[in-house]
Design a protein around this motif. Structure first.
Motif, short mmCIF file in Angstrom:
data_model
loop_
_atom_site.label_atom_id
_atom_site.label_comp_id
_atom_site.label_asym_id
_atom_site.label_seq_id
_atom_site.Cartn_x
_atom_site.Cartn_y
_atom_site.Cartn_z
N ARG A 143 -24.90 21.78 -15.33
CA ARG A 143 -25.77 22.58 -13.20
C ARG A 143 -24.68 21.50 -12.16
O ARG A 143 -24.27 20.36 -13.10
CB ARG A 143 -26.96 21.76 -13.58
N ASP A 189 -26.07 18.26 -7.27
CA ASP A 189 -27.80 18.50 -7.51
C ASP A 189 -28.56 18.57 -8.64
O ASP A 189 -29.51 17.48 -8.64
CB ASP A 189 -27.84 20.60 -7.60
N SER A 223 -31.73 15.45 -7.64
CA SER A 223 -33.00 15.75 -8.53
C SER A 223 -33.04 14.66 -9.47
O SER A 223 -34.98 14.40 -9.29
CB SER A 223 -32.78 17.04 -9.20
N GLU A 241 -26.96 27.63 -12.19
CA GLU A 241 -26.93 28.67 -11.57
C GLU A 241 -26.47 29.98 -11.74
O GLU A 241 -26.76 30.92 -10.99
CB GLU A 241 -25.02 28.38 -10.78
N LYS A 261 -33.11 24.45 -6.19
CA LYS A 261 -32.64 25.11 -5.69
C LYS A 261 -30.93 25.00 -5.85
O LYS A 261 -30.57 23.98 -7.04
CB LYS A 261 -32.24 24.66 -3.94
N ASN A 306 -26.48 24.30 -4.67
CA ASN A 306 -25.92 23.65 -3.42
C ASN A 306 -27.97 23.37 -3.10
O ASN A 306 -27.10 23.14 -1.61
CB ASN A 306 -25.49 24.36 -2.85
N GLY A 307 -28.68 22.78 -3.17
CA GLY A 307 -30.35 21.46 -2.17
C GLY A 307 -29.27 20.25 -1.95
O GLY A 307 -29.84 20.13 -0.83
N TYR A 308 -28.50 19.91 -2.35
CA TYR A 308 -27.29 18.30 -1.98
C TYR A 308 -26.88 18.58 -0.74
O TYR A 308 -27.21 17.52 -0.36
CB TYR A 308 -26.31 18.54 -3.27
#
Length: 311
Positions: free
Chosen positions: A140, A144, A148, A203, A273, A275-277
């Motif tokens: 991953r 991200d 997490s 992803e 998500k 690219n939630g970063y």
């Protein structure tokens, strides 16, 4: 969290053309004799090992693999915590520091065993590459995964009192150089065409879960009906996983000695998500993380897109 450098008893020398004696490997301190115990662990032909960096879709893949290996027995899956059905190899020693019980749950697990680990290739049991038992690897985007990891760490007490930004600073300065997510992935990425390795990414699972399930059925020599496929897709959806108590590591939370009242608690299945970063990190933090990752990627002549299977 502190780490100390360890040297395994042997290396997978025939798998990748590299000088393994120069590969710096780290285990959570104090290591005691646990790395040697793991190295010598007996592997069975029907084992399936799920290996990832932390917070890379491990639980998602564990639930999927367990169901495929157990004839899509959803009722059994919903009746027992995932970490009891598919134990985390390093967990008991990390939580309790007791060598005698370190591998007990793995040793007592009935076949077919589905075992999770975050260890790099050379610290896994030597019989994995000698007997070529099935290994599923999930990568991953580290940015991200780091975000997490922060929220999970707050819940179990590791990051209690720290902000996300403090955690990212410490991660990039201290942890990431030792627990290098790029190097961890590359050693499995280079083996992705071996018949005993299945390599994918969080992803890719988000983009085409049905395709990943089809691939895993072939890899594990399992077949499912159209009805089972549809139920798998629903069961493994973010919405269902988030509200499922057996996939949110509630049992593990009772085992950590760091628990103290009043701290923030986040659901284990929290955001899910890609690219939630970008919603969590500052532009400066993203730039620092990108610099760290680009240096590791260039050194190993691979791109992030390749590791994510998005090229």
């Amino acid at each position: 969290m502190e780490y100390e450098q360890v040297t395994p008893k042997s290396y997978p020398v025939n798998l990748i053309k590299k000088d393994w004696t120069k590969r710096k490997l780290f285990y959570r301190s104090p290591t005691k004799s646990v790395p040697d115990m793991i190295h010598d662990l007996e592997i069975f032909e029907d084992d399936v090992w799920i290996v990832t960096n932390p917070k890379c879709g491990t639980t998602w893949m564990q639930e999927l693999v367990w169901l495929l290996m157990n004839d899509c027995d959803f009722e059994a899956a919903l009746a027992k915590d995932l970490e009891l059905r598919s134990p985390f190899l390093e967990f008991d020693f990390a939580a309790h520091g007791d060598e005698k019980r370190a591998l007990q749950r793995v040793l007592e697990l009935p076949s077919p065993r589905i075992i999770k680990s975050h260890l790099p290739l050379a610290l896994l049991p030597a019989q994995l590459w000698q007997k070529k038992a099935k290994v599923v690897y999930v990568f991953r985007n580290p940015k991200d995964a780091w975000v997490s990891a922060y929220y999970h760490g707050v819940t179990v007490g590791f990051q209690y009192g720290k902000t996300l930004h403090q955690f990212i600073d410490e991660c990039l300065e201290k942890q990431a150089p030792k627990k290098d997510p790029v190097l961890h992935a590359i050693e499995f990425y280079q083996l992705r065409n071996e018949p005993w390795i299945y390599y994918t990414s969080f992803e890719q699972m988000k983009r085409n879960l049905r395709g990943v399930i089809d691939d895993l059925c072939k890899f594990l020599n399992k077949s499912i009906t159209d009805q089972q496929m549809e139920r798998l897709l629903k069961h493994l959806s973010f919405e269902e996983m988030k509200k499922n108590p057996t996939t949110n590591h509630l049992w593990e939370l009772t085992q950590w000695p760091h628990a103290d009242s009043g701290k923030e608690v986040y659901n284990f299945i929290r955001s899910g998500k890609v690219n939630g970063y970008k919603e969590e990190l500052t532009p400066e933090e993203i730039e620092r993380a990108d610099l760290f990752l680009s240096q590791r990627l260039q050194e190993n002549q691979v791109t992030l897109e390749e590791l994510l299977l998005l090229d």
